[in-house]
Motif scaffolding. Structure first.
Motif, PDB file in Angstrom:
ATOM      1  N   GLN A 158       0.859  -1.288   0.021  1.00  0.00           N
ATOM      2  CA  GLN A 158       0.115  -0.154   0.078  1.00  0.00           C
ATOM      3  C   GLN A 158       0.768   1.310   0.080  1.00  0.00           C
ATOM      4  O   GLN A 158       0.561   2.366  -0.600  1.00  0.00           O
ATOM      5  CB  GLN A 158      -0.923   0.084   1.151  1.00  0.00           C
ATOM      6  N   ASP A 159       2.118   1.182   0.662  1.00  0.00           N
ATOM      7  CA  ASP A 159       2.951   2.360   0.717  1.00  0.00           C
ATOM      8  C   ASP A 159       3.507   2.845  -0.823  1.00  0.00           C
ATOM      9  O   ASP A 159       4.448   3.665  -0.822  1.00  0.00           O
ATOM     10  CB  ASP A 159       3.925   2.436   1.638  1.00  0.00           C
ATOM     11  N   PHE A 160       3.366   2.047  -1.894  1.00  0.00           N
ATOM     12  CA  PHE A 160       4.334   2.095  -2.998  1.00  0.00           C
ATOM     13  C   PHE A 160       3.128   2.426  -4.172  1.00  0.00           C
ATOM     14  O   PHE A 160       3.465   2.315  -5.441  1.00  0.00           O
ATOM     15  CB  PHE A 160       4.976   0.862  -3.382  1.00  0.00           C
ATOM     16  N   ALA A 161       1.919   2.764  -3.903  1.00  0.00           N
ATOM     17  CA  ALA A 161       0.852   3.087  -5.035  1.00  0.00           C
ATOM     18  C   ALA A 161       1.448   4.336  -5.610  1.00  0.00           C
ATOM     19  O   ALA A 161       2.266   4.885  -5.155  1.00  0.00           O
ATOM     20  CB  ALA A 161      -0.374   3.469  -4.014  1.00  0.00           C
ATOM     21  N   PRO A 162       1.184   4.366  -6.968  1.00  0.00           N
ATOM     22  CA  PRO A 162       0.094   3.539  -7.820  1.00  0.00           C
ATOM     23  C   PRO A 162       0.591   2.205  -8.247  1.00  0.00           C
ATOM     24  O   PRO A 162       1.730   2.083  -8.458  1.00  0.00           O
ATOM     25  CB  PRO A 162      -0.304   4.339  -8.780  1.00  0.00           C
ATOM     26  N   LEU A 163      -0.244   1.162  -7.681  1.00  0.00           N
ATOM     27  CA  LEU A 163       0.189  -0.044  -8.300  1.00  0.00           C
ATOM     28  C   LEU A 163      -0.183  -0.380  -9.496  1.00  0.00           C
ATOM     29  O   LEU A 163      -1.036  -0.079 -10.156  1.00  0.00           O
ATOM     30  CB  LEU A 163      -0.313  -1.238  -7.198  1.00  0.00           C
ATOM     31  N   PRO A 164       0.586  -1.489 -10.347  1.00  0.00           N
ATOM     32  CA  PRO A 164      -0.002  -2.160 -11.350  1.00  0.00           C
ATOM     33  C   PRO A 164      -1.621  -2.645 -11.676  1.00  0.00           C
ATOM     34  O   PRO A 164      -1.660  -3.279 -10.471  1.00  0.00           O
ATOM     35  CB  PRO A 164       1.022  -3.444 -11.625  1.00  0.00           C
ATOM     36  N   ALA A 165      -2.026  -2.144 -12.590  1.00  0.00           N
ATOM     37  CA  ALA A 165      -3.783  -2.504 -12.361  1.00  0.00           C
ATOM     38  C   ALA A 165      -3.860  -3.802 -13.061  1.00  0.00           C
ATOM     39  O   ALA A 165      -3.209  -4.510 -13.605  1.00  0.00           O
ATOM     40  CB  ALA A 165      -4.224  -1.464 -13.154  1.00  0.00           C
ATOM     41  N   GLY A 166      -5.233  -4.251 -12.855  1.00  0.00           N
ATOM     42  CA  GLY A 166      -5.641  -5.507 -13.417  1.00  0.00           C
ATOM     43  C   GLY A 166      -5.367  -6.587 -12.471  1.00  0.00           C
ATOM     44  O   GLY A 166      -5.399  -7.739 -13.060  1.00  0.00           O
ATOM     45  N   ILE A 167      -5.325  -6.571 -11.203  1.00  0.00           N
ATOM     46  CA  ILE A 167      -4.867  -7.591 -10.337  1.00  0.00           C
ATOM     47  C   ILE A 167      -5.961  -7.816  -9.333  1.00  0.00           C
ATOM     48  O   ILE A 167      -6.324  -6.718  -8.740  1.00  0.00           O
ATOM     49  CB  ILE A 167      -3.614  -7.430  -9.683  1.00  0.00           C
ATOM     50  N   PHE A 168      -6.756  -8.876  -9.250  1.00  0.00           N
ATOM     51  CA  PHE A 168      -7.929  -8.924  -8.047  1.00  0.00           C
ATOM     52  C   PHE A 168      -7.638 -10.162  -7.458  1.00  0.00           C
ATOM     53  O   PHE A 168      -6.832 -11.078  -7.695  1.00  0.00           O
ATOM     54  CB  PHE A 168      -9.105  -9.115  -9.225  1.00  0.00           C
ATOM     55  N   HIS A 169      -7.862 -10.072  -6.218  1.00  0.00           N
ATOM     56  CA  HIS A 169      -7.836 -10.683  -5.042  1.00  0.00           C
ATOM     57  C   HIS A 169      -8.957 -11.505  -4.451  1.00  0.00           C
ATOM     58  O   HIS A 169     -10.089 -10.725  -4.392  1.00  0.00           O
ATOM     59  CB  HIS A 169      -6.739 -10.118  -3.926  1.00  0.00           C
ATOM     60  N   VAL A 170      -9.029 -12.769  -4.217  1.00  0.00           N
ATOM     61  CA  VAL A 170     -10.219 -13.301  -3.690  1.00  0.00           C
ATOM     62  C   VAL A 170      -9.779 -14.375  -2.736  1.00  0.00           C
ATOM     63  O   VAL A 170      -8.634 -14.592  -2.470  1.00  0.00           O
ATOM     64  CB  VAL A 170     -10.899 -14.294  -4.782  1.00  0.00           C
ATOM     65  N   PRO A 171     -10.393 -14.678  -1.708  1.00  0.00           N
ATOM     66  CA  PRO A 171     -10.130 -15.446  -0.586  1.00  0.00           C
ATOM     67  C   PRO A 171      -9.229 -16.961  -1.027  1.00  0.00           C
ATOM     68  O   PRO A 171      -9.804 -17.407  -2.105  1.00  0.00           O
ATOM     69  CB  PRO A 171     -11.332 -15.984   0.283  1.00  0.00           C
TER      70      PRO A 171
END
Length: 405
Positions: A158-171
């Motif tokens: 979170q401290d290195f934003a903006p992050l590469p886009a198009g990545i989605f996380h699920v459980p």
């Protein structure tokens, strides 16, 4: 101060960018599953350099290989190939599902290459719209900007934003959640067969099988991050072999070099051609020193005796930990496979994993954490039974101290 003058732990605070908080002692020598610090005090090593020292410290065959290669050829760069890397590539291909290999220097670099390959493969085949990556909460894939974004732990990214886009996380282990996001725009799914940094959490077989089916249906690449689970750690050469689920890409590092830095991306012919000449690269990757050591390390580990020995040692740990837990009731669960073992603290001791490993170090045991609530063991794959028993005795002393307050 000359480079050979005595140094103390204070030198770290004086000269290093403060990204780490190393122990107050400095190990200076290792042999097998033991190390000694500057004061001559011995420690039993259940940490294994974070699952790296697969054959312990100063293994004679690895030392001989390194010394022999050091007297012949160290480095060339990627304008040339070399004999050790060709032998290593052949050994990996013959032992796995892969047809082709790319060598680099770390697990993060291997994962970076895998994610880049997946996006380029989809771009070349389906266009720029097929670019999404599905990853999992509490995952860890490295510290580059791309891999830390794919990792499912916001505290690292979170401290290195903006992050590469198009990545989605699920459980993790939630197939229905994955099914809801894997679609026509998905180019890759990246998953650890056992989440290491995320708490030593094994994947359910149905979960990995389901991901394989979803990737096949959407023409997405299934990437197994086996940086921590690979090269014998679970009792198979790679964990995918135990699960019977074959990925399209697999990343390997840590134990592959037995302590010498090396990483690898394994791929099938179908996908390997996505990375053509000039599309990706590395200066040090596949250098003769690393490749020679890894070739020897892999040949030692990929034998029935060593792999069966990992499974046997798993039982030694489970039995000893069960005895400790029967006395102190500190752990809610002991999980993992082979010699990647996680001891999850009971709710009454939540957040105390680092305190416990600090106590363990004070009585001569090196151990790891996997988050604030899990103590992790990843020792040498050939650790002697006497060292397992002695190490668990020391661990019991640390447990008693924590429980007794």
């Amino acid at each position: 101060m000359s480079s050979r003058e005595a140094v103390s732990r204070q030198a770290f605070d004086d000269y290093f960018i403060p990204m780490f908080a190393p122990a107050p002692f400095i190990p200076v020598r290792g042999e097998g599953s033991r190390v000694w610090d500057q004061a001559g005090r011995d420690y039993i090593d259940f940490a294994g350099g974070i699952a790296v020292n697969a054959l312990g410290h100063a293994h004679p065959e690895l030392c001989r290989t390194l010394q022999q290669q050091a007297g012949q050829l160290w480095h060339l760069g990627n304008g040339y190939t070399n004999e050790p890397v060709l032998r290593l590539a052949r050994q990996l291909v013959e032992a796995t599902f892969a047809d082709k290999v790319f060598f680099c220097n770390s697990g993060a670099e291997a994962n970076e290459a895998a994610l880049k390959l997946a996006r380029k493969y989809a771009h070349d085949k389906a266009g720029a719209g097929k670019c999404e990556i599905v990853a999992f909460s509490n995952a860890f894939h490295g510290r580059t900007l791309f891999t830390v974004s794919a990792g499912g732990q916001p505290k690292y990214a979170q401290d290195f934003a903006p992050l590469p886009a198009g990545i989605f996380h699920v459980p993790y282990n939630d197939l229905e959640a994955a099914r809801a996001v894997i679609g026509p725009r998905t180019c890759a799914v990246i998953v650890e067969p056992i989440q290491g940094e995320g708490g030593v959490v094994p994947a359910d077989l149905a979960f990995l099988r389901g991901l394989r089916e979803l990737c096949d249906a959407q023409d997405a690449l299934l990437i197994f991050d086996e940086v921590q689970t690979g090269v014998g750690r679970t009792g198979a050469l790679y964990a995918y072999m135990e699960y019977g689920v074959t990925p399209d890409l697999l990343t390997s590092a840590k134990a592959l070099g037995g302590g010498f830095p090396i990483g690898a991306l394994l791929a099938t012919n179908r996908h390997a051609t996505a990375l053509s000449v000039g599309s990706h690269g590395t200066t040090y990757g596949g250098n003769p020193l690393a490749s020679a050591v890894a070739d020897t390390c892999l040949s030692i580990i990929n034998t029935p005796d060593v792999l069966a020995g990992v499974r046997e040692r798993h039982e030694w740990f489970l039995q000893g930990l069960a005895q400790i837990n029967a006395q102190y009731s500190l752990f809610s669960e002991i999980r993992g496979r082979g010699l990647l073992i996680g001891c999850a603290l009971a709710p009454a001791y939540a957040g105390k994993a680092k305190t416990l490993t600090n106590y363990a170090a004070e009585v001569g045991l090196l151990a790891l954490i996997a988050g604030p609530d899990v103590v992790r063991f990843a020792p040498s794959l050939i650790i002697p039974q006497a060292d397992v028993e002695a190490g668990l005795e020391r661990f019991a002393l640390a447990v008693a101290r924590l429980v007794q307050g």
